[in-house]
Design a protein around this motif. Structure first.
Motif, PDB file in Angstrom:
ATOM      1  N   ILE A  49       0.807  -1.260   0.102  1.00 47.63           N
ATOM      2  CA  ILE A  49      -0.090  -0.052   0.111  1.00 47.63           C
ATOM      3  C   ILE A  49       0.814   1.051  -0.004  1.00 47.63           C
ATOM      4  CG2 ILE A  49      -1.821   1.439   1.176  1.00 47.63           C
ATOM      5  CD1 ILE A  49      -2.710  -1.519   2.469  1.00 47.63           C
ATOM      6  N   ALA A  50       0.866   2.077  -1.139  1.00 50.10           N
ATOM      7  CA  ALA A  50       1.664   3.180  -1.247  1.00 50.10           C
ATOM      8  C   ALA A  50       0.821   4.481  -0.487  1.00 50.10           C
ATOM      9  CB  ALA A  50       1.652   3.637  -2.641  1.00 50.10           C
ATOM     10  N   VAL A  51       1.590   5.300   0.468  1.00 48.00           N
ATOM     11  CA  VAL A  51       0.778   6.518   0.879  1.00 48.00           C
ATOM     12  C   VAL A  51       1.881   7.565   0.634  1.00 48.00           C
ATOM     13  CG1 VAL A  51      -0.276   5.316   2.660  1.00 48.00           C
ATOM     14  CG2 VAL A  51       2.169   5.953   2.971  1.00 48.00           C
ATOM     15  N   SER A  52       1.359   8.928   0.490  1.00 45.63           N
ATOM     16  CA  SER A  52       2.092   9.957  -0.041  1.00 45.63           C
ATOM     17  C   SER A  52       2.983  10.312   1.227  1.00 45.63           C
ATOM     18  CB  SER A  52       0.913  11.074  -0.434  1.00 45.63           C
ATOM     19  OG  SER A  52       0.413  11.621   0.726  1.00 45.63           O
ATOM     20  N   TYR A  53       3.901  11.128   0.675  1.00 48.27           N
ATOM     21  CA  TYR A  53       4.681  11.721   1.855  1.00 48.27           C
ATOM     22  C   TYR A  53       3.811  12.632   2.823  1.00 48.27           C
ATOM     23  CZ  TYR A  53       8.228  14.689   4.037  1.00 48.27           C
ATOM     24  OH  TYR A  53       9.116  15.316   4.836  1.00 48.27           O
ATOM     25  N   THR A  54       3.135  13.450   2.189  1.00 51.80           N
ATOM     26  CA  THR A  54       2.216  14.396   2.736  1.00 51.80           C
ATOM     27  C   THR A  54       1.227  13.633   4.081  1.00 51.80           C
ATOM     28  OG1 THR A  54       1.950  15.846   0.941  1.00 51.80           O
ATOM     29  CG2 THR A  54       0.277  16.173   2.869  1.00 51.80           C
ATOM     30  N   HIS A  55       0.792  12.363   3.553  1.00 51.96           N
ATOM     31  CA  HIS A  55      -0.014  11.479   4.446  1.00 51.96           C
ATOM     32  C   HIS A  55       0.856  11.165   5.752  1.00 51.96           C
ATOM     33  CE1 HIS A  55      -3.061   8.718   5.518  1.00 51.96           C
ATOM     34  NE2 HIS A  55      -2.165   7.840   5.866  1.00 51.96           N
ATOM     35  N   LEU A  56       2.072  10.638   5.359  1.00 59.38           N
ATOM     36  CA  LEU A  56       2.890  10.409   6.336  1.00 59.38           C
ATOM     37  C   LEU A  56       3.242  11.505   7.264  1.00 59.38           C
ATOM     38  CD1 LEU A  56       5.494   8.217   4.535  1.00 59.38           C
ATOM     39  CD2 LEU A  56       3.580   7.251   5.997  1.00 59.38           C
ATOM     40  N   ARG A  57       3.493  12.563   6.747  1.00 64.41           N
ATOM     41  CA  ARG A  57       3.747  13.753   7.704  1.00 64.41           C
ATOM     42  C   ARG A  57       2.559  14.311   8.390  1.00 64.41           C
ATOM     43  NH1 ARG A  57       8.495  15.754   8.951  1.00 64.41           N
ATOM     44  NH2 ARG A  57       7.524  17.754   9.209  1.00 64.41           N
ATOM     45  N   ALA A  58       1.372  14.074   7.975  1.00 63.15           N
ATOM     46  CA  ALA A  58       0.029  14.234   8.687  1.00 63.15           C
ATOM     47  C   ALA A  58      -0.127  13.632  10.078  1.00 63.15           C
ATOM     48  CB  ALA A  58      -1.074  14.270   7.755  1.00 63.15           C
ATOM     49  N   HIS A  59       0.432  12.314   9.846  1.00 66.63           N
ATOM     50  CA  HIS A  59       0.350  11.522  11.006  1.00 66.63           C
ATOM     51  C   HIS A  59       1.421  11.872  12.105  1.00 66.63           C
ATOM     52  CE1 HIS A  59      -2.667   8.235   9.901  1.00 66.63           C
ATOM     53  NE2 HIS A  59      -2.399   8.619   8.671  1.00 66.63           N
ATOM     54  N   GLU A  60       2.688  12.046  11.504  1.00 65.68           N
ATOM     55  CA  GLU A  60       3.724  12.415  12.444  1.00 65.68           C
ATOM     56  C   GLU A  60       3.370  13.654  13.084  1.00 65.68           C
ATOM     57  OE1 GLU A  60       8.024  14.274  11.371  1.00 65.68           O
ATOM     58  OE2 GLU A  60       7.832  12.250  11.036  1.00 65.68           O
ATOM     59  N   THR A  61       2.888  14.766  12.534  1.00 67.33           N
ATOM     60  CA  THR A  61       2.369  15.936  13.122  1.00 67.33           C
ATOM     61  C   THR A  61       1.419  15.599  14.212  1.00 67.33           C
ATOM     62  OG1 THR A  61       2.767  17.197  10.967  1.00 67.33           O
ATOM     63  CG2 THR A  61       1.508  18.349  12.676  1.00 67.33           C
ATOM     64  N   LEU A  62       0.467  14.962  14.162  1.00 67.19           N
ATOM     65  CA  LEU A  62      -0.645  14.442  15.125  1.00 67.19           C
ATOM     66  C   LEU A  62       0.130  13.940  16.191  1.00 67.19           C
ATOM     67  CD1 LEU A  62      -3.616  13.207  12.684  1.00 67.19           C
ATOM     68  CD2 LEU A  62      -3.381  15.374  13.812  1.00 67.19           C
ATOM     69  N   ARG A  63       1.001  13.055  16.070  1.00 64.96           N
ATOM     70  CA  ARG A  63       1.623  12.459  17.127  1.00 64.96           C
ATOM     71  C   ARG A  63       2.501  13.315  17.856  1.00 64.96           C
ATOM     72  NH1 ARG A  63       4.427   8.242  14.309  1.00 64.96           N
ATOM     73  NH2 ARG A  63       2.656   7.480  13.088  1.00 64.96           N
ATOM     74  N   HIS A  64       2.740  14.440  17.240  1.00 66.63           N
ATOM     75  CA  HIS A  64       3.914  15.281  18.072  1.00 66.63           C
ATOM     76  C   HIS A  64       3.215  16.559  18.572  1.00 66.63           C
ATOM     77  CE1 HIS A  64       6.582  12.447  16.187  1.00 66.63           C
ATOM     78  NE2 HIS A  64       7.407  12.690  17.024  1.00 66.63           N
ATOM     79  N   LEU A  65       1.910  16.673  18.680  1.00 66.57           N
ATOM     80  CA  LEU A  65       1.433  18.132  19.068  1.00 66.57           C
ATOM     81  C   LEU A  65       1.219  18.030  20.412  1.00 66.57           C
ATOM     82  CD1 LEU A  65      -1.686  18.328  16.616  1.00 66.57           C
ATOM     83  CD2 LEU A  65       0.373  19.675  16.621  1.00 66.57           C
TER      84      LEU A  65
END
Length: 65
Positions: A49-65
């Motif tokens: 399953i391919a995911v975009s870089y933006t999708h990955l960054r969105a998860h990272e941002t949510l975790r680090h808020l």
């Protein structure tokens, strides 16, 4: 005569128990193998399953808020 019947009954019960135990073991083995196959297929599918870089960054941002 009663003793003979009891002995035969015990033997029949023992045979039935042995057959049932073997059937259960075989079923468990087949189920375990099938479950392992399903898990491996799921891992392979998830890896494809391919995911975009933006999708990955969105998860990272949510975790680090």
């Amino acid at each position: 005569m009663r003793k003979r019947t009891t002995s035969r009954a015990k033997e029949t019960i023992k045979e039935a128990t042995t057959k049932a135990t073997e059937a259960v073991k075989e079923t468990v083995e087949k189920t375990t193998v099938k479950a392992s196959e399903v898990i491996e297929e799921a891992k392979d599918a998830a890896a494809d399953i391919a995911v975009s870089y933006t999708h990955l960054r969105a998860h990272e941002t949510l975790r680090h808020l």
